[in-house]
Design a protein around this motif. Sequence first.
Motif, PDB file in Angstrom:
ATOM      1  N   CYS A 198       0.847  -1.202   0.000  1.00 17.36           N
ATOM      2  CA  CYS A 198       0.000   0.000   0.000  1.00 17.36           C
ATOM      3  C   CYS A 198       0.878   1.247   0.000  1.00 17.36           C
ATOM      4  CB  CYS A 198      -0.915   0.023   1.228  1.00 17.36           C
ATOM      5  SG  CYS A 198      -2.250  -1.191   1.149  1.00 17.36           S
ATOM      6  N   ARG A 199       1.932   1.234   0.806  1.00 16.51           N
ATOM      7  CA  ARG A 199       2.807   2.415   0.878  1.00 16.51           C
ATOM      8  C   ARG A 199       3.494   2.663  -0.466  1.00 16.51           C
ATOM      9  NH1 ARG A 199       7.089   0.622   3.631  1.00 16.51           N
ATOM     10  NH2 ARG A 199       8.240   0.512   1.675  1.00 16.51           N
ATOM     11  N   LYS A 200       4.017   1.587  -1.063  1.00 14.58           N
ATOM     12  CA  LYS A 200       4.749   1.751  -2.332  1.00 14.58           C
ATOM     13  C   LYS A 200       3.820   2.274  -3.420  1.00 14.58           C
ATOM     14  CE  LYS A 200       8.070  -1.935  -1.348  1.00 14.58           C
ATOM     15  NZ  LYS A 200       8.579  -3.262  -1.721  1.00 14.58           N
ATOM     16  N   VAL A 201       2.620   1.713  -3.475  1.00 16.22           N
ATOM     17  CA  VAL A 201       1.681   2.144  -4.525  1.00 16.22           C
ATOM     18  C   VAL A 201       1.215   3.576  -4.252  1.00 16.22           C
ATOM     19  CG1 VAL A 201      -0.609   1.723  -5.511  1.00 16.22           C
ATOM     20  CG2 VAL A 201       0.949  -0.197  -5.111  1.00 16.22           C
ATOM     21  N   ALA A 202       0.951   3.892  -2.989  1.00 11.49           N
ATOM     22  CA  ALA A 202       0.486   5.256  -2.665  1.00 11.49           C
ATOM     23  C   ALA A 202       1.560   6.288  -2.987  1.00 11.49           C
ATOM     24  CB  ALA A 202       0.095   5.328  -1.188  1.00 11.49           C
ATOM     25  N   ALA A 203       2.829   5.875  -2.831  1.00 11.26           N
ATOM     26  CA  ALA A 203       3.930   6.827  -3.072  1.00 11.26           C
ATOM     27  C   ALA A 203       4.278   6.943  -4.556  1.00 11.26           C
ATOM     28  CB  ALA A 203       5.165   6.387  -2.286  1.00 11.26           C
ATOM     29  N   ALA A 204       3.867   5.952  -5.352  1.00 11.80           N
ATOM     30  CA  ALA A 204       4.250   5.938  -6.773  1.00 11.80           C
ATOM     31  C   ALA A 204       3.296   6.802  -7.596  1.00 11.80           C
ATOM     32  CB  ALA A 204       4.213   4.494  -7.289  1.00 11.80           C
ATOM     33  N   THR A 309      -7.224  -0.342   4.410  1.00  9.74           N
ATOM     34  CA  THR A 309      -5.815  -0.176   4.778  1.00  9.74           C
ATOM     35  C   THR A 309      -5.134   0.811   3.835  1.00  9.74           C
ATOM     36  OG1 THR A 309      -5.871  -2.448   5.525  1.00  9.74           O
ATOM     37  CG2 THR A 309      -3.702  -1.457   5.291  1.00  9.74           C
ATOM     38  N   TYR A 310      -5.445   0.700   2.551  1.00 11.25           N
ATOM     39  CA  TYR A 310      -4.838   1.613   1.577  1.00 11.25           C
ATOM     40  C   TYR A 310      -5.228   3.060   1.901  1.00 11.25           C
ATOM     41  CZ  TYR A 310      -3.307   3.937  -2.591  1.00 11.25           C
ATOM     42  OH  TYR A 310      -2.667   4.804  -3.429  1.00 11.25           O
ATOM     43  N   ALA A 311      -6.499   3.270   2.193  1.00  8.76           N
ATOM     44  CA  ALA A 311      -6.965   4.638   2.489  1.00  8.76           C
ATOM     45  C   ALA A 311      -6.232   5.195   3.714  1.00  8.76           C
ATOM     46  CB  ALA A 311      -8.479   4.627   2.729  1.00  8.76           C
ATOM     47  N   TRP A 312      -6.027   4.349   4.711  1.00 10.68           N
ATOM     48  CA  TRP A 312      -5.357   4.813   5.933  1.00 10.68           C
ATOM     49  C   TRP A 312      -3.883   5.110   5.659  1.00 10.68           C
ATOM     50  CZ3 TRP A 312      -1.360   2.830   9.011  1.00 10.68           C
ATOM     51  CH2 TRP A 312      -1.189   3.474  10.236  1.00 10.68           C
ATOM     52  N   ILE A 313      -3.198   4.239   4.917  1.00  8.74           N
ATOM     53  CA  ILE A 313      -1.765   4.447   4.645  1.00  8.74           C
ATOM     54  C   ILE A 313      -1.564   5.659   3.736  1.00  8.74           C
ATOM     55  CG2 ILE A 313       0.258   3.433   3.465  1.00  8.74           C
ATOM     56  CD1 ILE A 313      -0.482   0.783   4.813  1.00  8.74           C
ATOM     57  N   GLU A 314      -2.449   5.835   2.800  1.00  6.74           N
ATOM     58  CA  GLU A 314      -2.348   7.020   1.931  1.00  6.74           C
ATOM     59  C   GLU A 314      -2.433   8.303   2.779  1.00  6.74           C
ATOM     60  OE1 GLU A 314      -5.574   7.659  -0.782  1.00  6.74           O
ATOM     61  OE2 GLU A 314      -4.189   8.054  -2.437  1.00  6.74           O
ATOM     62  N   ARG A 315      -3.325   8.295   3.752  1.00  9.25           N
ATOM     63  CA  ARG A 315      -3.441   9.465   4.643  1.00  9.25           C
ATOM     64  C   ARG A 315      -2.153   9.664   5.449  1.00  9.25           C
ATOM     65  NH1 ARG A 315      -8.579   7.639   5.730  1.00  9.25           N
ATOM     66  NH2 ARG A 315      -8.086   6.922   7.828  1.00  9.25           N
ATOM     67  N   GLN A 316      -1.577   8.564   5.956  1.00 12.65           N
ATOM     68  CA  GLN A 316      -0.327   8.677   6.739  1.00 12.65           C
ATOM     69  C   GLN A 316       0.783   9.261   5.878  1.00 12.65           C
ATOM     70  OE1 GLN A 316      -0.517   7.797  10.062  1.00 12.65           O
ATOM     71  NE2 GLN A 316      -2.616   7.486   9.370  1.00 12.65           N
ATOM     72  N   LEU A 317       0.851   8.777   4.649  1.00 14.57           N
ATOM     73  CA  LEU A 317       1.910   9.204   3.736  1.00 14.57           C
ATOM     74  C   LEU A 317       1.796  10.700   3.450  1.00 14.57           C
ATOM     75  CD1 LEU A 317       4.122   7.622   2.139  1.00 14.57           C
ATOM     76  CD2 LEU A 317       2.587   7.701   0.196  1.00 14.57           C
ATOM     77  N   HIS A 318       0.584  11.147   3.204  1.00 14.30           N
ATOM     78  CA  HIS A 318       0.411  12.558   2.865  1.00 14.30           C
ATOM     79  C   HIS A 318       0.603  13.442   4.081  1.00 14.30           C
ATOM     80  CE1 HIS A 318      -1.821  11.051  -0.882  1.00 14.30           C
ATOM     81  NE2 HIS A 318      -0.545  11.246  -1.113  1.00 14.30           N
TER      82      HIS A 318
END
Length: 328
Positions: A198-204, A309-318
């Motif tokens: 999720c982190r890698k995809v959200a960051a890409a 999980t993706y939605a939560w990790i995307e929020r953390q990343l941003h």
Amino acid sequence: MRTALVCGAGGFIGGHLVKRLKAEGFWVRGVDLKFNEFAETAADDFCIGDLRDPLFVREMFDRRFDEVYQLAADMGGAGYIFTGANDAAIMHNSATINLNVLEAARCRNASRIFYSSSACIYPAYNQEDPDNPNCAEESAYPAAPDSEYGWEKLFSERLYLAYARNHGMTCRVARYHNIFGPEGTWTGGKEKAPAAMCRKVAAAPDNGEIEIWGDGEQTRSFLYVDECVEGTLRLMRSDFCGPVNIGSEEMVTINALATMVADIAGKRIRRRHIPGPLGVRGRNSDNRLIRAKIDWAPERPLRMGLERTYAWIERQLHRNDQPQRLAS
Ligand code: NAD
């Protein structure tokens, strides 16, 4: 009021378990080396301390708890467990915690105690075929886990069952299979595959590239944390001591996991395969025993948990990005 002690309450599953016990009306004490990283604890009482210290552990057992959950362990994702660099610490720390907690529970006559073992106890020789791994509970022996983390879990499973036999304690042992969800480690090297993906995809960027360890054809199943907590409580309150798998039977390749996450993100993503620690070739939960013994097994599709999980990790990343953006 019913009371519960959660060891490892500052961790991922422990944090979710405390919330659930509070929702059920328990008075809850949480114990950990640290507070939860991503949310305020819901525990009534949260004690920071080291469960390797037997005196501290005795202090935590200042009453006869109705339910004790022992989740504390020195653990991590493949990057922590499989390099070999942390073997001595993993074995020493986790075994000491289990010896201390179980002995203190015995001395205070705790009503029942739950221990979280792992799918990592299963023999490597049964997990070489990615399409047909064997993780039926009775296949654990002859033992041949592929990591010292797995060996410690196997030792501790036996420790809990020995205390049940010799001291008449009510012990419950589950073998968790790859639990994931919001408020879990998602960066820094201890994260598991779903969070890392999720982190890698959200960051890409769209049309970007992500790195995957190995050829990505290794298989796994992943269980959403709410179902893990549900299974834990059901097992704890059942008549069955285990060990029993708590995991999903929806087996996917790591490549398929990447594709699913990219699809959730709405991005086209290329995969670059690089060398890295891999673990066994295939692993899947076998839920026949849990169905037979407690008439329940996880049923939710992987995608549902991944979306949350993706939605939560995307929020953390941003959130992490923000100071840099403001500064630039
Ligand atoms: P986690 O690392 O988030 O939680 C474990 C907690 O134990 C951490 O908060 C850590 O600080 C605490 N801890 C470690 N050493 C301690 C010590 N000496 N004293 C006090 N606290 C200490 O892990 P998690 O994912 O929540 O897993 C919980 C349990 O489930 C662990 O026992 C783990 O081995 C087991 N398990 C988890 C998975 C999974 O996929 N998450 C799979 C199989 C088994």
